[in-house]
Design a protein around this motif. Structure first.
Motif, PDB file in Angstrom:
ATOM      1  N   GLY A   1      -0.454   6.341   4.020  1.00  0.00           N
ATOM      2  CA  GLY A   1      -1.066   5.255   4.771  1.00  0.00           C
ATOM      3  C   GLY A   1      -1.407   4.073   3.895  1.00  0.00           C
TER       4      GLY A   1
ATOM      5  N   LYS B   1       1.768   1.987   3.179  1.00  0.00           N
ATOM      6  CA  LYS B   1       2.163   1.208   4.357  1.00  0.00           C
ATOM      7  C   LYS B   1       1.229   0.022   4.552  1.00  0.00           C
ATOM      8  CE  LYS B   1       4.095   5.186   6.853  1.00  0.00           C
ATOM      9  NZ  LYS B   1       3.894   6.073   8.029  1.00  0.00           N
ATOM     10  N   LEU B   2      -0.055   0.246   4.322  1.00  0.00           N
ATOM     11  CA  LEU B   2      -1.037  -0.803   4.521  1.00  0.00           C
ATOM     12  C   LEU B   2      -0.783  -1.989   3.593  1.00  0.00           C
ATOM     13  CD1 LEU B   2      -3.560  -1.390   6.210  1.00  0.00           C
ATOM     14  CD2 LEU B   2      -4.935  -0.390   4.381  1.00  0.00           C
TER      15      LEU B   2
ATOM     16  N   ASP C   1       0.328  -4.755  13.869  1.00  0.00           N
ATOM     17  CA  ASP C   1       0.923  -3.908  12.831  1.00  0.00           C
ATOM     18  C   ASP C   1      -0.145  -3.431  11.851  1.00  0.00           C
ATOM     19  OD1 ASP C   1       3.403  -4.219  13.937  1.00  0.00           O
ATOM     20  OD2 ASP C   1       4.084  -5.740  12.500  1.00  0.00           O
TER      21      ASP C   1
ATOM     22  N   THR D   1      -1.346   0.442  11.522  1.00  0.00           N
ATOM     23  CA  THR D   1      -1.242   1.127  10.232  1.00  0.00           C
ATOM     24  C   THR D   1      -2.606   1.614   9.752  1.00  0.00           C
ATOM     25  OG1 THR D   1       0.640  -0.260   9.624  1.00  0.00           O
ATOM     26  CG2 THR D   1      -0.481   0.884   7.829  1.00  0.00           C
TER      27      THR D   1
END
Length: 382
Positions: free
Chosen positions: A200, A203-204, A287, A291
């Motif tokens: 995570g 992705k962040l 988004d 996320t």
């Protein structure tokens, strides 16, 4: 201002570490490099944007984001045997990073062979009354502590352990055991719990458009898949993860040095969050919210978009200049230089300050073990 004077709550100070002897009944350090970033805190700040979505009438999006959030009922598991819940306008939040091999983390490394998770990053975030300033106390994962008896999410009771590595609390009894161990150490009740996983985080960072840092030296660490020449960089999620994981590419190779690096990285990240234009781009806002909510596990009081956004909205006024970051006062274990021991008297000063909603005195972090992390200057996006 002298170390003895009384500063304003949350006045920025310096890291530190020294203390008594314990020998661990918890696990030894695994071979994999530590993997998590102090950038966990950015989840709270960016989640504030979810509130905008919640007010648009986009019901599907709202419930989709609600369904992303995972939670743990800390209050039910721990019951009433906890420090007093002092209502003085401040808040204390335990922020952890986990490296479970589920959810995409298995591609990034980390975790344990049986698929369970470890917590290699831990911060106690104290938000002062008025929510304009904060102090962050990083707890080294290799600190030897008295781990209390814990009951895990499946109802199994794990006995107390002396000289256990701090991060063994999470791997033994999960989030509730980590909270109980911190509360036992600090005598401070944790109002909230936020956990961000490995995948995570990467992705962040990518959704945020990367993080700007400047390296004053070349950094090369094959273990962290990091190869940076000296100069300015906008790090991708993978590179940022490598930077906050590295132990041997920067400084003295210690866990304490890595914490200093992570703290600098968090400050750069916070400085950039306000500049990514999320409120001007509905897609980017979604988004980011998608996320962030998918990456976190919270306590049950923050397990909805509304509650998480309300909580995060209360933190928006805290910028990096009003955030003090220290390392829990520790000293190296004479029996094992890869372990540290709590410097009890100095640590007591830290916890007493947080309980009283006061700034952490510089004397609490003076002359303690800190490690080194030279070579990186974090810089916000201009």
């Amino acid at each position: 201002m002298s170390a003895e004077s009384t500063p304003e709550p949350g006045t920025p100070g310096q890291p530190a570490t020294t203390g008594p002897r314990h020998r661990a009944a918890g696990g030894r350090r695994g071979k994999g490099p530590a993997k998590r970033s102090k950038a966990l805190l950015v989840t709270a700040w960016t989640a504030a944007g979810v509130l905008v979505l919640g007010g648009t009438g986009a019901g599907y999006l709202y419930f989709k984001l609600n369904g992303n959030i995972k939670s743990v009922d800390i209050n039910q598991v721990l019951g009433t045997d906890r420090p007093l819940d002092v209502d003085n306008g401040s808040q204390d939040i335990l922020v952890l990073g986990s490296d479970t091999r589920s959810g995409g983390n298995e591609k990034l490394g980390g975790g344990t062979d049986d698929g369970s998770a470890r917590s290699d990053t831990a911060m106690v975030v104290h938000v002062y009354e008025g929510h304009k300033r904060a102090s962050v106390v990083s707890i080294p994962r290799d600190t030897l502590v008295e781990r209390p008896e814990c009951t895990d999410a499946n109802g199994k009771t794990h006995p107390a352990a002396s000289y256990a590595m701090f991060n063994s609390a999470y791997s033994t009894g999960g989030a509730a055991c980590a909270v109980k161990t911190v509360e036992s150490m600090a005598g401070v009740r944790m109002d909230h719990y936020i956990e961000v996983d490995f995948a995570g985080f990467e992705k962040l960072i990518n959704v945020l458009g990367g993080v700007d840092i400047t390296t004053t030296k070349d950094i090369e660490d094959p273990d962290s898949h990091l190869d940076l020449e000296a100069g300015e960089h906008t790090l991708t999620g993978e590179q940022a993860l490598g930077l906050v994981r590295t132990r041997h590419g920067v400084g003295d190779g210690s866990d304490l040095g890595r914490i200093q690096l992570q703290q600098a990285f968090v400050k750069a990240l916070i400085e950039q969050v306000e500049d990514v234009g999320i409120l001007n781009s509905p897609k980017k806002l979604y988004d980011l919210a998608d996320t962030a909510t998918d990456a976190v596990t919270t306590d049950s009081d923050l397990d909805s978009v509304k509650d998480l956004a309300s909580f995060a909205g209360g933190l928006k006024g805290i910028d990096s200049k009003n955030m003090t970051m220290v390392i829990l006062p520790v000293r190296y274990d004479p029996a094992d230089p890869n372990r540290v021991l709590v410097a009890e008297k100095k640590a007591d000063q830290v916890w007493a300050a947080l309980k009283a909603d006061k700034a952490i005195p510089k004397s609490a972090t003076k002359g303690t073990a800190t490690g080194t992390a030279d070579g990186v200057v974090a810089s916000g996006r201009q």
